[in-house]
Write a protein that holds these residues in place. Structure first.
Motif, PDB file in Angstrom:
ATOM      1  N   LYS A  20       0.812  -1.225   0.000  1.00 56.69           N
ATOM      2  CA  LYS A  20       0.000   0.000   0.000  1.00 56.69           C
ATOM      3  C   LYS A  20       0.846   1.278   0.000  1.00 56.69           C
ATOM      4  CE  LYS A  20      -3.775  -2.228   2.485  1.00 56.69           C
ATOM      5  NZ  LYS A  20      -4.477  -2.330   3.767  1.00 56.69           N
ATOM      6  N   LEU A  21       2.143   1.156   0.256  1.00 55.33           N
ATOM      7  CA  LEU A  21       3.014   2.338   0.285  1.00 55.33           C
ATOM      8  C   LEU A  21       3.128   2.955  -1.103  1.00 55.33           C
ATOM      9  CD1 LEU A  21       6.037   1.141   2.474  1.00 55.33           C
ATOM     10  CD2 LEU A  21       4.203   2.683   3.169  1.00 55.33           C
ATOM     11  N   LYS A  22       3.446   4.256  -1.119  1.00 54.48           N
ATOM     12  CA  LYS A  22       3.755   4.913  -2.386  1.00 54.48           C
ATOM     13  C   LYS A  22       5.004   4.243  -2.940  1.00 54.48           C
ATOM     14  CE  LYS A  22       1.831   9.382  -1.146  1.00 54.48           C
ATOM     15  NZ  LYS A  22       2.102  10.779  -0.823  1.00 54.48           N
ATOM     16  N   GLU A  23       5.125   4.237  -4.254  1.00 50.66           N
ATOM     17  CA  GLU A  23       6.201   3.499  -4.924  1.00 50.66           C
ATOM     18  C   GLU A  23       7.589   3.913  -4.410  1.00 50.66           C
ATOM     19  OE1 GLU A  23       7.573   0.466  -6.790  1.00 50.66           O
ATOM     20  OE2 GLU A  23       5.442   0.885  -6.796  1.00 50.66           O
ATOM     21  N   GLU A  24       7.831   5.217  -4.229  1.00 53.96           N
ATOM     22  CA  GLU A  24       9.141   5.699  -3.757  1.00 53.96           C
ATOM     23  C   GLU A  24       9.430   5.185  -2.354  1.00 53.96           C
ATOM     24  OE1 GLU A  24       6.673   7.759  -4.765  1.00 53.96           O
ATOM     25  OE2 GLU A  24       7.424   8.712  -6.587  1.00 53.96           O
ATOM     26  N   GLN A  25       8.403   5.249  -1.479  1.00 56.11           N
ATOM     27  CA  GLN A  25       8.576   4.768  -0.108  1.00 56.11           C
ATOM     28  C   GLN A  25       8.840   3.270  -0.108  1.00 56.11           C
ATOM     29  OE1 GLN A  25       5.078   5.860   2.111  1.00 56.11           O
ATOM     30  NE2 GLN A  25       5.497   8.061   1.947  1.00 56.11           N
ATOM     31  N   LYS A  26       8.083   2.535  -0.898  1.00 48.28           N
ATOM     32  CA  LYS A  26       8.231   1.080  -0.973  1.00 48.28           C
ATOM     33  C   LYS A  26       9.654   0.723  -1.394  1.00 48.28           C
ATOM     34  CE  LYS A  26       4.895  -0.795  -3.216  1.00 48.28           C
ATOM     35  NZ  LYS A  26       4.025  -1.318  -4.264  1.00 48.28           N
ATOM     36  N   ARG A  27      10.135   1.404  -2.408  1.00 44.60           N
ATOM     37  CA  ARG A  27      11.478   1.117  -2.950  1.00 44.60           C
ATOM     38  C   ARG A  27      12.560   1.407  -1.915  1.00 44.60           C
ATOM     39  NH1 ARG A  27      13.616   3.724  -8.527  1.00 44.60           N
ATOM     40  NH2 ARG A  27      15.443   2.427  -8.797  1.00 44.60           N
ATOM     41  N   CYS A  28      12.454   2.574  -1.262  1.00 45.16           N
ATOM     42  CA  CYS A  28      13.471   2.968  -0.277  1.00 45.16           C
ATOM     43  C   CYS A  28      13.413   2.089   0.977  1.00 45.16           C
ATOM     44  CB  CYS A  28      13.314   4.441   0.091  1.00 45.16           C
ATOM     45  SG  CYS A  28      13.770   5.558  -1.259  1.00 45.16           S
ATOM     46  N   VAL A  29      12.207   1.767   1.441  1.00 45.77           N
ATOM     47  CA  VAL A  29      12.055   0.901   2.614  1.00 45.77           C
ATOM     48  C   VAL A  29      12.651  -0.477   2.326  1.00 45.77           C
ATOM     49  CG1 VAL A  29      10.316  -0.372   3.968  1.00 45.77           C
ATOM     50  CG2 VAL A  29      10.107   2.105   3.670  1.00 45.77           C
ATOM     51  N   ASP A  30      12.371  -1.009   1.142  1.00 47.97           N
ATOM     52  CA  ASP A  30      12.921  -2.307   0.759  1.00 47.97           C
ATOM     53  C   ASP A  30      14.450  -2.272   0.758  1.00 47.97           C
ATOM     54  OD1 ASP A  30      12.856  -5.037  -0.500  1.00 47.97           O
ATOM     55  OD2 ASP A  30      13.803  -3.914  -2.128  1.00 47.97           O
ATOM     56  N   LEU A  31      15.030  -1.256   0.125  1.00 47.31           N
ATOM     57  CA  LEU A  31      16.494  -1.170   0.033  1.00 47.31           C
ATOM     58  C   LEU A  31      17.128  -0.978   1.413  1.00 47.31           C
ATOM     59  CD1 LEU A  31      16.762   1.039  -3.165  1.00 47.31           C
ATOM     60  CD2 LEU A  31      17.539  -1.323  -2.943  1.00 47.31           C
ATOM     61  N   PHE A  32      16.494  -0.173   2.261  1.00 50.34           N
ATOM     62  CA  PHE A  32      17.074   0.153   3.562  1.00 50.34           C
ATOM     63  C   PHE A  32      16.942  -0.999   4.556  1.00 50.34           C
ATOM     64  CE2 PHE A  32      17.025   2.251   7.768  1.00 50.34           C
ATOM     65  CZ  PHE A  32      18.231   2.923   7.701  1.00 50.34           C
ATOM     66  N   PHE A  33      15.723  -1.515   4.725  1.00 51.98           N
ATOM     67  CA  PHE A  33      15.483  -2.509   5.766  1.00 51.98           C
ATOM     68  C   PHE A  33      15.735  -3.943   5.306  1.00 51.98           C
ATOM     69  CE2 PHE A  33      12.922   1.075   7.315  1.00 51.98           C
ATOM     70  CZ  PHE A  33      13.454   1.187   8.585  1.00 51.98           C
ATOM     71  N   LEU A  34      15.345  -4.258   4.091  1.00 49.76           N
ATOM     72  CA  LEU A  34      15.465  -5.647   3.657  1.00 49.76           C
ATOM     73  C   LEU A  34      16.808  -5.934   3.000  1.00 49.76           C
ATOM     74  CD1 LEU A  34      11.838  -6.127   2.305  1.00 49.76           C
ATOM     75  CD2 LEU A  34      12.740  -6.657   4.570  1.00 49.76           C
ATOM     76  N   GLN A  35      17.321  -4.972   2.230  1.00 49.60           N
ATOM     77  CA  GLN A  35      18.605  -5.183   1.558  1.00 49.60           C
ATOM     78  C   GLN A  35      19.763  -4.537   2.310  1.00 49.60           C
ATOM     79  OE1 GLN A  35      18.499  -4.636  -2.716  1.00 49.60           O
ATOM     80  NE2 GLN A  35      16.285  -4.964  -2.717  1.00 49.60           N
ATOM     81  N   GLU A  36      19.450  -3.853   3.417  1.00 54.19           N
ATOM     82  CA  GLU A  36      20.436  -3.233   4.310  1.00 54.19           C
ATOM     83  C   GLU A  36      21.396  -2.286   3.597  1.00 54.19           C
ATOM     84  OE1 GLU A  36      22.229  -6.479   6.489  1.00 54.19           O
ATOM     85  OE2 GLU A  36      20.568  -6.479   7.917  1.00 54.19           O
ATOM     86  N   LYS A  37      20.849  -1.473   2.704  1.00 52.64           N
ATOM     87  CA  LYS A  37      21.652  -0.458   2.017  1.00 52.64           C
ATOM     88  C   LYS A  37      21.652   0.814   2.863  1.00 52.64           C
ATOM     89  CE  LYS A  37      22.104  -2.887  -1.807  1.00 52.64           C
ATOM     90  NZ  LYS A  37      23.339  -3.517  -2.117  1.00 52.64           N
ATOM     91  N   CYS A  38      22.723   1.593   2.762  1.00 57.46           N
ATOM     92  CA  CYS A  38      22.774   2.867   3.477  1.00 57.46           C
ATOM     93  C   CYS A  38      22.100   3.945   2.623  1.00 57.46           C
ATOM     94  CB  CYS A  38      24.221   3.247   3.794  1.00 57.46           C
ATOM     95  SG  CYS A  38      25.200   3.656   2.340  1.00 57.46           S
ATOM     96  N   TYR A  39      21.849   5.092   3.226  1.00 56.68           N
ATOM     97  CA  TYR A  39      21.166   6.178   2.530  1.00 56.68           C
ATOM     98  C   TYR A  39      21.846   6.529   1.207  1.00 56.68           C
ATOM     99  CZ  TYR A  39      18.698   7.179   6.939  1.00 56.68           C
ATOM    100  OH  TYR A  39      17.931   7.101   8.068  1.00 56.68           O
ATOM    101  N   GLN A  40      23.165   6.658   1.244  1.00 52.21           N
ATOM    102  CA  GLN A  40      23.898   7.075   0.047  1.00 52.21           C
ATOM    103  C   GLN A  40      23.776   6.026  -1.059  1.00 52.21           C
ATOM    104  OE1 GLN A  40      25.416  10.231  -0.347  1.00 52.21           O
ATOM    105  NE2 GLN A  40      25.198   9.515  -2.438  1.00 52.21           N
ATOM    106  N   GLU A  41      23.857   4.758  -0.700  1.00 49.46           N
ATOM    107  CA  GLU A  41      23.720   3.689  -1.700  1.00 49.46           C
ATOM    108  C   GLU A  41      22.325   3.710  -2.328  1.00 49.46           C
ATOM    109  OE1 GLU A  41      26.702   0.156  -0.176  1.00 49.46           O
ATOM    110  OE2 GLU A  41      24.854   0.485   0.958  1.00 49.46           O
ATOM    111  N   ILE A  42      21.326   4.004  -1.500  1.00 47.11           N
ATOM    112  CA  ILE A  42      19.957   4.083  -2.012  1.00 47.11           C
ATOM    113  C   ILE A  42      19.832   5.271  -2.963  1.00 47.11           C
ATOM    114  CG2 ILE A  42      17.528   4.445  -1.399  1.00 47.11           C
ATOM    115  CD1 ILE A  42      18.195   3.001   1.292  1.00 47.11           C
ATOM    116  N   ALA A  43      20.387   6.408  -2.557  1.00 50.11           N
ATOM    117  CA  ALA A  43      20.342   7.600  -3.411  1.00 50.11           C
ATOM    118  C   ALA A  43      21.041   7.322  -4.740  1.00 50.11           C
ATOM    119  CB  ALA A  43      20.980   8.790  -2.690  1.00 50.11           C
ATOM    120  N   ASP A  44      22.177   6.659  -4.681  1.00 52.73           N
ATOM    121  CA  ASP A  44      22.931   6.352  -5.905  1.00 52.73           C
ATOM    122  C   ASP A  44      22.153   5.413  -6.821  1.00 52.73           C
ATOM    123  OD1 ASP A  44      25.009   7.922  -4.969  1.00 52.73           O
ATOM    124  OD2 ASP A  44      26.218   6.228  -4.277  1.00 52.73           O
TER     125      ASP A  44
END
Length: 185
Positions: free
Chosen positions: A133-157
């Motif tokens: 139900k999350l907005k696409e941007e939130q879903k993508r960032c939450v997945d990368l941060f919590f599930l794939q354990e990426k840092c903020y900079q890696e997600i931004a890149d």
């Protein structure tokens, strides 16, 4: 004929990108290794872990410098080092939490296992539904941060989102997940 040796950090990085010469990268990294070690000691609080991190960060550099355009190596390296340490601490923390959860399951009464397992499965289903139900941007960032354990900079890149937007998407996504999970109880 003499070949001009690269002098500035940027020239060395460019030469490394062209040639893949690890010696060039090693010479560049050696100039900043004491700074990397200092940052690692500050965050990790263990000399042995900090020394290991210095080696791990060099291994990251081998790949990341090929994929990033770096204008100010010293500050870029500082951010890379800090993020590496923070990710390492987050993994240690989550491993500690997993061990606590495991111990709690082992110490619980045998007849509670089935109930706990069912509740866990229900919560996982609710979480999947809330994530959808999350907005696409939130879903993508939450997945990368919590599930794939990426840092903020890696997600931004990887997403081409602005760093502040990444933080905002994660924070809002986390809040929206909490609200959704509470409503579905």
């Amino acid at each position: 004929m003499t070949v001009n040796k690269p002098n500035t950090d940027k020239e060395i990085i460019q030469a490394y990108k062209r040639s893949g010469d690890m010696e060039l990268l090693g010479e560049l990294y050696e100039q900043y290794m004491h700074l990397v070690l200092g940052v690692c000691l500050k965050y990790l609080k263990s000399k042995a872990e900090a020394q290991d991190a210095v080696i791990e960060i060099f291994e990251e550099l081998v790949v990341k410098l090929q994929n990033h355009e770096v204008d100010h190596f010293k500050s870029w390296l500082y951010v890379l080092t800090r993020n590496h340490c923070l990710m390492k601490l987050r993994k240690q923390k989550s491993r500690g939490h997993e061990e606590e959860i495991g111990e709690a399951f082992m110490e619980s009464e045998p007849f509670q296992h089935h109930e706990d397992e069912t509740r866990l499965e229900d919560n996982l289903e609710k979480l999947k539904s809330c994530i959808a139900k999350l907005k696409e941007e939130q879903k993508r960032c939450v997945d990368l941060f919590f599930l794939q354990e990426k840092c903020y900079q890696e997600i931004a890149d990887s997403t081409n989102f602005d760093l502040k937007k990444v933080k905002s998407y994660i924070q809002n996504g986390k809040r929206n997940l909490k609200i959704c999970m509470e409503q579905s109880e």
